[in-house]
Design a protein around this motif. Sequence first.
Motif, PDB file in Angstrom:
ATOM      1  N   LYS A  39       0.642  -1.086   0.146  1.00 57.82           N
ATOM      2  CA  LYS A  39      -0.119   0.137  -0.003  1.00 57.82           C
ATOM      3  C   LYS A  39       0.846   1.223  -0.035  1.00 57.82           C
ATOM      4  N   ILE A  40       0.683   2.273  -0.838  1.00 56.79           N
ATOM      5  CA  ILE A  40       1.530   3.448  -1.053  1.00 56.79           C
ATOM      6  C   ILE A  40       0.362   4.671  -0.720  1.00 56.79           C
ATOM      7  N   ASP A  41       0.378   5.373   0.238  1.00 61.18           N
ATOM      8  CA  ASP A  41      -0.535   6.260   0.830  1.00 61.18           C
ATOM      9  C   ASP A  41      -0.633   7.552   0.023  1.00 61.18           C
ATOM     10  N   GLY A  42      -1.299   8.337  -0.007  1.00 58.70           N
ATOM     11  CA  GLY A  42      -1.452   9.680  -0.610  1.00 58.70           C
ATOM     12  C   GLY A  42      -1.555   9.810  -2.018  1.00 58.70           C
ATOM     13  N   GLN A  43      -2.303   8.607  -2.449  1.00 59.57           N
ATOM     14  CA  GLN A  43      -2.345   8.425  -4.065  1.00 59.57           C
ATOM     15  C   GLN A  43      -4.084   8.697  -4.252  1.00 59.57           C
ATOM     16  N   ASP A  44      -4.373   8.970  -5.622  1.00 62.71           N
ATOM     17  CA  ASP A  44      -5.578   9.086  -5.767  1.00 62.71           C
ATOM     18  C   ASP A  44      -5.760   8.733  -7.476  1.00 62.71           C
ATOM     19  N   HIS A  45      -6.582   8.281  -8.062  1.00 58.58           N
ATOM     20  CA  HIS A  45      -6.515   8.127  -9.510  1.00 58.58           C
ATOM     21  C   HIS A  45      -5.393   7.435 -10.065  1.00 58.58           C
ATOM     22  N   LEU A  46      -4.769   6.490  -9.483  1.00 56.90           N
ATOM     23  CA  LEU A  46      -3.466   5.801 -10.086  1.00 56.90           C
ATOM     24  C   LEU A  46      -4.138   5.010 -11.117  1.00 56.90           C
ATOM     25  N   PRO A  47      -3.375   4.803 -12.309  1.00 56.94           N
ATOM     26  CA  PRO A  47      -3.729   3.800 -13.274  1.00 56.94           C
ATOM     27  C   PRO A  47      -3.628   2.487 -12.488  1.00 56.94           C
ATOM     28  N   THR A  48      -4.583   1.494 -13.184  1.00 53.79           N
ATOM     29  CA  THR A  48      -4.801   0.312 -12.491  1.00 53.79           C
ATOM     30  C   THR A  48      -4.769  -1.043 -13.408  1.00 53.79           C
ATOM     31  N   ILE A  49      -4.399  -2.104 -13.071  1.00 51.33           N
ATOM     32  CA  ILE A  49      -4.683  -3.295 -13.798  1.00 51.33           C
ATOM     33  C   ILE A  49      -5.501  -4.241 -13.142  1.00 51.33           C
ATOM     34  N   ALA A  50      -6.368  -5.020 -14.017  1.00 52.99           N
ATOM     35  CA  ALA A  50      -7.596  -5.620 -13.444  1.00 52.99           C
ATOM     36  C   ALA A  50      -6.980  -6.912 -13.061  1.00 52.99           C
ATOM     37  N   VAL A  51      -7.519  -7.524 -11.979  1.00 55.64           N
ATOM     38  CA  VAL A  51      -7.372  -8.902 -11.632  1.00 55.64           C
ATOM     39  C   VAL A  51      -8.401  -9.778 -12.329  1.00 55.64           C
ATOM     40  N   GLY A  52      -7.992 -10.872 -13.158  1.00 58.61           N
ATOM     41  CA  GLY A  52      -8.666 -11.690 -13.690  1.00 58.61           C
ATOM     42  C   GLY A  52      -8.878 -13.147 -12.937  1.00 58.61           C
ATOM     43  N   ASN A  53      -8.905 -14.267 -13.603  1.00 60.10           N
ATOM     44  CA  ASN A  53      -9.414 -15.387 -13.088  1.00 60.10           C
ATOM     45  C   ASN A  53      -8.464 -16.416 -13.589  1.00 60.10           C
ATOM     46  N   ASN A  54      -8.516 -17.563 -12.769  1.00 62.17           N
ATOM     47  CA  ASN A  54      -7.660 -18.743 -13.119  1.00 62.17           C
ATOM     48  C   ASN A  54      -7.976 -19.142 -14.488  1.00 62.17           C
ATOM     49  N   ASP A  55      -9.371 -19.603 -14.526  1.00 65.03           N
ATOM     50  CA  ASP A  55      -9.748 -20.190 -15.982  1.00 65.03           C
ATOM     51  C   ASP A  55      -9.833 -19.284 -17.153  1.00 65.03           C
ATOM     52  N   ASP A  56      -9.460 -17.938 -16.873  1.00 64.09           N
ATOM     53  CA  ASP A  56      -9.083 -16.954 -18.174  1.00 64.09           C
ATOM     54  C   ASP A  56      -8.157 -17.611 -19.198  1.00 64.09           C
ATOM     55  N   VAL A  57      -7.311 -18.680 -18.728  1.00 60.92           N
ATOM     56  CA  VAL A  57      -6.427 -19.132 -19.384  1.00 60.92           C
ATOM     57  C   VAL A  57      -6.333 -20.925 -19.511  1.00 60.92           C
ATOM     58  N   SER A  58      -5.731 -21.419 -20.449  1.00 61.06           N
ATOM     59  CA  SER A  58      -5.660 -22.920 -20.248  1.00 61.06           C
ATOM     60  C   SER A  58      -4.412 -23.176 -21.130  1.00 61.06           C
ATOM     61  N   PRO A  59      -3.845 -24.405 -21.223  1.00 57.77           N
ATOM     62  CA  PRO A  59      -2.730 -24.581 -22.077  1.00 57.77           C
ATOM     63  C   PRO A  59      -2.939 -24.355 -23.597  1.00 57.77           C
ATOM     64  N   GLY A  60      -2.127 -23.530 -24.096  1.00 57.75           N
ATOM     65  CA  GLY A  60      -2.107 -23.120 -25.455  1.00 57.75           C
ATOM     66  C   GLY A  60      -2.516 -21.436 -25.401  1.00 57.75           C
ATOM     67  N   SER A  61      -3.154 -21.129 -24.492  1.00 56.90           N
ATOM     68  CA  SER A  61      -3.465 -19.654 -24.344  1.00 56.90           C
ATOM     69  C   SER A  61      -2.316 -18.967 -24.387  1.00 56.90           C
ATOM     70  N   ILE A  62      -2.333 -17.681 -25.013  1.00 56.85           N
ATOM     71  CA  ILE A  62      -1.284 -16.565 -25.261  1.00 56.85           C
ATOM     72  C   ILE A  62      -1.319 -15.627 -23.808  1.00 56.85           C
ATOM     73  N   VAL A  63      -0.259 -15.440 -23.198  1.00 54.77           N
ATOM     74  CA  VAL A  63      -0.214 -14.606 -22.191  1.00 54.77           C
ATOM     75  C   VAL A  63       0.918 -13.567 -22.457  1.00 54.77           C
ATOM     76  N   HIS A  64       0.907 -12.401 -21.526  1.00 57.72           N
ATOM     77  CA  HIS A  64       1.982 -11.320 -21.719  1.00 57.72           C
ATOM     78  C   HIS A  64       2.332 -11.006 -20.501  1.00 57.72           C
ATOM     79  N   VAL A  65       3.658 -11.069 -20.359  1.00 63.60           N
ATOM     80  CA  VAL A  65       4.543 -10.612 -19.148  1.00 63.60           C
ATOM     81  C   VAL A  65       4.793  -9.418 -19.242  1.00 63.60           C
ATOM     82  N   VAL A  66       4.487  -8.412 -18.286  1.00 62.51           N
ATOM     83  CA  VAL A  66       5.036  -7.031 -18.228  1.00 62.51           C
ATOM     84  C   VAL A  66       5.646  -6.848 -17.111  1.00 62.51           C
ATOM     85  N   GLY A  67       6.778  -6.335 -17.171  1.00 63.74           N
ATOM     86  CA  GLY A  67       7.678  -5.979 -16.061  1.00 63.74           C
ATOM     87  C   GLY A  67       9.089  -5.200 -16.452  1.00 63.74           C
TER      88      GLY A  67
END
Length: 559
Positions: free
Chosen positions: A255-283
């Motif tokens: 948690k970082i304090d004093g912030q508002d309207h920060l850009p966000t990333i959505a949290v998905g679900n395990n079953d959004d992917v399965s073997p063969g699905s394409i995923v993207h690693v950001v970092g």
Amino acid sequence: MPRLTSRVRLLLGALVTSFLLTTVIAPAQAEDSSSSPSSAATPSGATILAAKSYPGVQLIATTYTATVTVRVPVINQAAINTLAQRLAQQALSGAIDTTEEAITEEIVDAVVKSPSTYFLPGAQTYSRRNSLTGVGTGWVITPDGYMITAAHVVHTPDAQLRREFAVTSLDKLGQQFVRGLQRSGTTLTNDQVDRLRTAILGWLAAHMSVNRLRVSVSAELALGFDGLGKDQKSVAAEVVDRGKPYPGNDVALLKIDGQDHLPTIAVGNNDDVSPGSIVHVVGFPAASTFSPGLSRDAQVQPTVTEGPVTAVKSTRGGMPVIQTQAPASPGNSGGPVLTDNGSSVGVLVASAIGSDGVAAQGQNFVIPASEIKDMLERNGVTPEESDTTAAYSKAIDEFYQEHYSAAVPLFEKVEVLYPAHPFAKKFITDSKTAIDEGRDKTPEPKSTNVALLVGLVAAGLLVVLLGGGGTWLLARRRKTIPAGAMSPTYAANGMPSPYAGGGMPPAYPARDPEDATAAPPVEAPTSPPPQPVWDPERGWYLPEQDATAAGGQPPEGRP
């Protein structure tokens, strides 16, 4: 034999002189430069995904500050004497050569195999306050600053931390070690230098103490400055909760304090992917983020790689683990693993390690979204898309459709919500340039005929509503009709009718049959028949009959 023994002692004495001034150093930061996310000429789905995800992904830095103390090594004279005698006997018997090169190799080999045999902790100590900084990746899940990363990014076990403090002294130690040997006149090969350096590093780590440890975690928030490019601002982060390093639930909530309207990333679900699905690693892989020669501006921009999910496995503890071939390297730890729609199915935490100790390419492991959600639920945190991200995503869609006039006000809204947005300013500049160059493909506004049609429909609806209102008013007045007055009934068409028996108003009174044969035919009136009017005192009546009814009896059929 005394001459050989003296030579052995001389060489070993030179080794010791290289240890006395050893210092522990921290790795230096390098600079980086990379292209703007808005520079793609032909956008693909991955390009748009990358542009949308960049603002919500941040560099995480964990700094360990401690006092490092080590006792300066001294020669174990008894062990040296024993080694000298053994080497002299081997030389006399012809088991080894009597050349300096051969004797040096025997000495190096003996020290490397057992450094603790030939060196002992001395009475003199070396102490220094030192800092180590490790970097990883985190991502924002709420507008007010909750973030997700890997647990091992913000916490290092004690044993590993000791090794890291020792490793940071490697370069300085190696330089002084080699200088000491050179002053003694000893000639060493590069291989011998590396082996001795590793051996002495192991000895120091074994005899090193780490005290007064202080740990601080920060998010290096990406910022944009008009005309000055991008930079980062270090903001202290609280570790709200963390799991155990992989193969444990390697997730941490910050948690970082004093912030508002920060850009966000959505949290998905395990079953959004399965073997063969394409995923993207950001970092922020360290090798490219801090690559020499790149600008400071480039450190703000994450790296995106993609690859298929190769398997969904589980740990011995039963936790599901996603395996992917999407490339990753140190520094990517803690970063989001995204589906094509931009939601994160988990946290990148580890790579498979081969028998040689080297990470296997394309064998990376992801802690799934279910573990993230469990931690969020325990801490009462609900992921939420920020208004900044909603507006920015729409703006990106417009931009990459070359709807630049439509994109500009959306990017400007992003800047109003989050003035430090690191990418919106560049997109605004690029959009305005495209407009000036005549490349804008924003659709023209809809025809005014459409607006007119909408207006006519609305007017028609108003007429219907007003008609319904009159009917309601009529029904309401019905309750006040005096006793004996006529009450309205309903016609076949369902509308109220003032006439008894229902139906349309009655026709005019019929002529006498005899008159009908003598009188000329009467033409049908050219205007609609008069409509009855209600009066509380008179009841229903026809206005046109007022003249004939004046001064006499009411017309037939009227009360």
